[in-house]
Motif scaffolding. Structure first.
Motif, PDB file in Angstrom:
ATOM      1  N   ARG A 167      74.670  49.289  99.433  1.00 19.30           N
ATOM      2  CA  ARG A 167      73.555  50.050  98.856  1.00 19.30           C
ATOM      3  C   ARG A 167      73.294  51.365  99.592  1.00 19.30           C
ATOM      4  O   ARG A 167      72.614  52.243  99.081  1.00 19.30           O
ATOM      5  N   PHE A 185      75.198  50.077 109.651  1.00 17.42           N
ATOM      6  CA  PHE A 185      74.691  48.748 109.275  1.00 17.42           C
ATOM      7  C   PHE A 185      75.768  47.686 109.519  1.00 17.42           C
ATOM      8  O   PHE A 185      75.491  46.612 110.064  1.00 17.42           O
ATOM      9  N   ARG A 188      74.261  44.456 100.803  1.00 21.21           N
ATOM     10  CA  ARG A 188      73.274  45.380 101.365  1.00 21.21           C
ATOM     11  C   ARG A 188      73.964  46.627 101.926  1.00 21.21           C
ATOM     12  O   ARG A 188      73.482  47.746 101.741  1.00 21.21           O
ATOM     13  N   ARG A 229      76.007  53.308 106.143  1.00 22.74           N
ATOM     14  CA  ARG A 229      76.668  52.037 105.816  1.00 22.74           C
ATOM     15  C   ARG A 229      77.450  51.514 107.019  1.00 22.74           C
ATOM     16  O   ARG A 229      77.364  50.333 107.376  1.00 22.74           O
ATOM     17  N   ASN A 234      64.632  49.471  98.154  1.00 18.47           N
ATOM     18  CA  ASN A 234      63.932  49.866  99.373  1.00 18.47           C
ATOM     19  C   ASN A 234      64.610  51.105  99.987  1.00 18.47           C
ATOM     20  O   ASN A 234      65.826  51.138 100.147  1.00 18.47           O
ATOM     21  N   GLU A 241      75.031  40.454 103.042  1.00 21.65           N
ATOM     22  CA  GLU A 241      75.073  41.584 103.973  1.00 21.65           C
ATOM     23  C   GLU A 241      76.037  42.670 103.467  1.00 21.65           C
ATOM     24  O   GLU A 241      75.758  43.865 103.592  1.00 21.65           O
ATOM     25  N   ARG A 297      64.754  52.050 102.949  1.00 18.10           N
ATOM     26  CA  ARG A 297      65.468  51.784 104.204  1.00 18.10           C
ATOM     27  C   ARG A 297      66.741  50.994 103.959  1.00 18.10           C
ATOM     28  O   ARG A 297      67.526  50.793 104.876  1.00 18.10           O
ATOM     29  N   GLU A 298      66.940  50.534 102.718  1.00 17.45           N
ATOM     30  CA  GLU A 298      68.227  49.923 102.387  1.00 17.45           C
ATOM     31  C   GLU A 298      69.170  50.943 101.757  1.00 17.45           C
ATOM     32  O   GLU A 298      70.342  50.660 101.542  1.00 17.45           O
ATOM     33  N   GLN A 299      68.640  52.113 101.428  1.00 14.38           N
ATOM     34  CA  GLN A 299      69.500  53.174 100.884  1.00 14.38           C
ATOM     35  C   GLN A 299      69.848  54.211 101.948  1.00 14.38           C
ATOM     36  O   GLN A 299      70.920  54.801 101.919  1.00 14.38           O
TER      37      GLN A 299
END
Lengths: 90, 246
Positions: free
Chosen positions: B52, B62, B49, B59, A31, B46, A33-35
């Motif tokens: 990534r 997040f 994620r 990062r 996705n 998490e 938005r996950e990168q």
């Protein structure tokens, strides 16, 4: 357009809204938005760029199919094929 | 950025009452928020994620954003941040995995360009959105595609100097409502109306409009924010995580 050409357009649209993205770094199945830290307005600009460059109408209900490069190419290739005139061959 | 006037330093053990919606804000690029501390409380999925993200800045945002969410939920449910567990509904909306003795906390979060906003209620479905005000959105074209006819007419009446703010008031209000519904994009954005003129009261008109109350808020200079929660009988309290961490 071939799937490869559409993939170039998708990556180009993505780097158009986020110029810091290295096209080679985009992972196909993950996705966006996950990168990358894209917000909803970034995504909206991305969808509009695809519409402008490909001339394909993308209804809101289909937006989830644009969340990754792999999924977006599959979806847009289907839409482009469906829109192409079927003209008879001689 | 100077804090908006209503964001307060939170108490050490905030309590969430039935008639309240709590909003928290956090500036995720703040060096005062410890990255290592929050990385330690994340679950394996998490951390994966986080790994990534291509850019360290994304990062780190997040990690801080998820870590702060865990810390706040831990305060409300009186458990360590690392012990907070999430479940996801079919549309991907995260929910808190609650024990029998836990308060029925609902939450939603949003972030834009380094500013995160978290919304919490006691048993009320809730959605929030925040957006940085930016001028790189082709306002009229987007409005034609995503706004209802009533919203579009209101947008066109705005003088040029109010259009960016009006656009984002509309956008955040619509997003907050859709996130409260939790149904993704199955409800077209043009199928309900919100008000959008800066300085005028916020309103929501939808098929189930009597179920919800919409409030706008100022997350910080240069941002617009909105929250939608079930019911009419609730008030907002605004807490500033960043000031609490200083």
């Amino acid at each position: 357009m071939t799937a490869n050409e559409i993939a170039h357009v998708v990556v180009d649209a993505l780097t158009g809204i986020a110029p810091e993205i290295d096209p080679a770094a985009v992972q196909s199945s993950i996705n966006f938005r996950e990168q990358f830290d894209l917000d909803s307005v970034d995504f909206l600009n991305f969808v509009l760029a695809l519409h402008e460059r490909l001339g394909i109408d993308i209804p809101e209900a289909d937006y989830a199919r644009l969340y990754s490069l792999e999924s977006a190419v599959r979806y847009l290739t289907e839409k482009a094929s469906a829109a192409k005139p079927s003209g008879s061959e001689i | 950025m100077s804090p908006s006037e209503n964001w307060s330093e939170p108490p050490r053990a905030p309590e969430l009452e039935d008639g309240e919606v709590h909003l928290w804000r956090a500036f995720l690029d703040s060096e005062q928020i410890s990255l290592r501390e929050f990385e330690a409380v994340l679950a394996d999925d998490e951390r994966e994620r986080a790994s990534r993200f291509v850019f360290p800045r994304d990062r780190d945002r997040f990690i801080r954003g998820r870590g702060i969410l865990r810390a706040i939920l831990g305060q409300y449910t009186q458990r360590p941040a690392a012990a907070v567990q999430f479940v996801y509904d079919p549309q991907g909306k995260p929910r808190l995995r609650l024990g029998e003795s836990d308060p029925p906390i609902r939450f939603n979060l949003a972030h834009s360009q380094g500013l995160a906003v978290y919304a919490f209620s006691r048993g009320r479905e809730i959605g929030t959105d925040v957006e940085a005000l930016r001028s790189d959105v082709p306002g009229e074209g987007v409005a034609e595609q995503f706004f209802s006819s009533r919203e579009l007419a209101e947008f066109r009446c705005l003088p040029p100097e109010l259009r960016v703010e009006g656009f984002f008031l509309c956008w955040t209000r619509k997003e907050a409502y859709l996130k409260a519904l939790g149904t993704g994009l199955t409800v077209p954005t043009g199928a309900f109306d919100v008000s959008l003129t800066p300085g005028m009261p916020e309103t929501l008109q939808s098929a189930d409009g009597s179920r919800w109350t919409l409030r706008s808020f100022r997350p910080g200079d240069g941002y617009a924010g909105a929250v939608v929660a079930e019911g009419r009988d609730w008030g907002l309290r605004l807490w500033d995580w960043t000031s609490a961490s200083q």
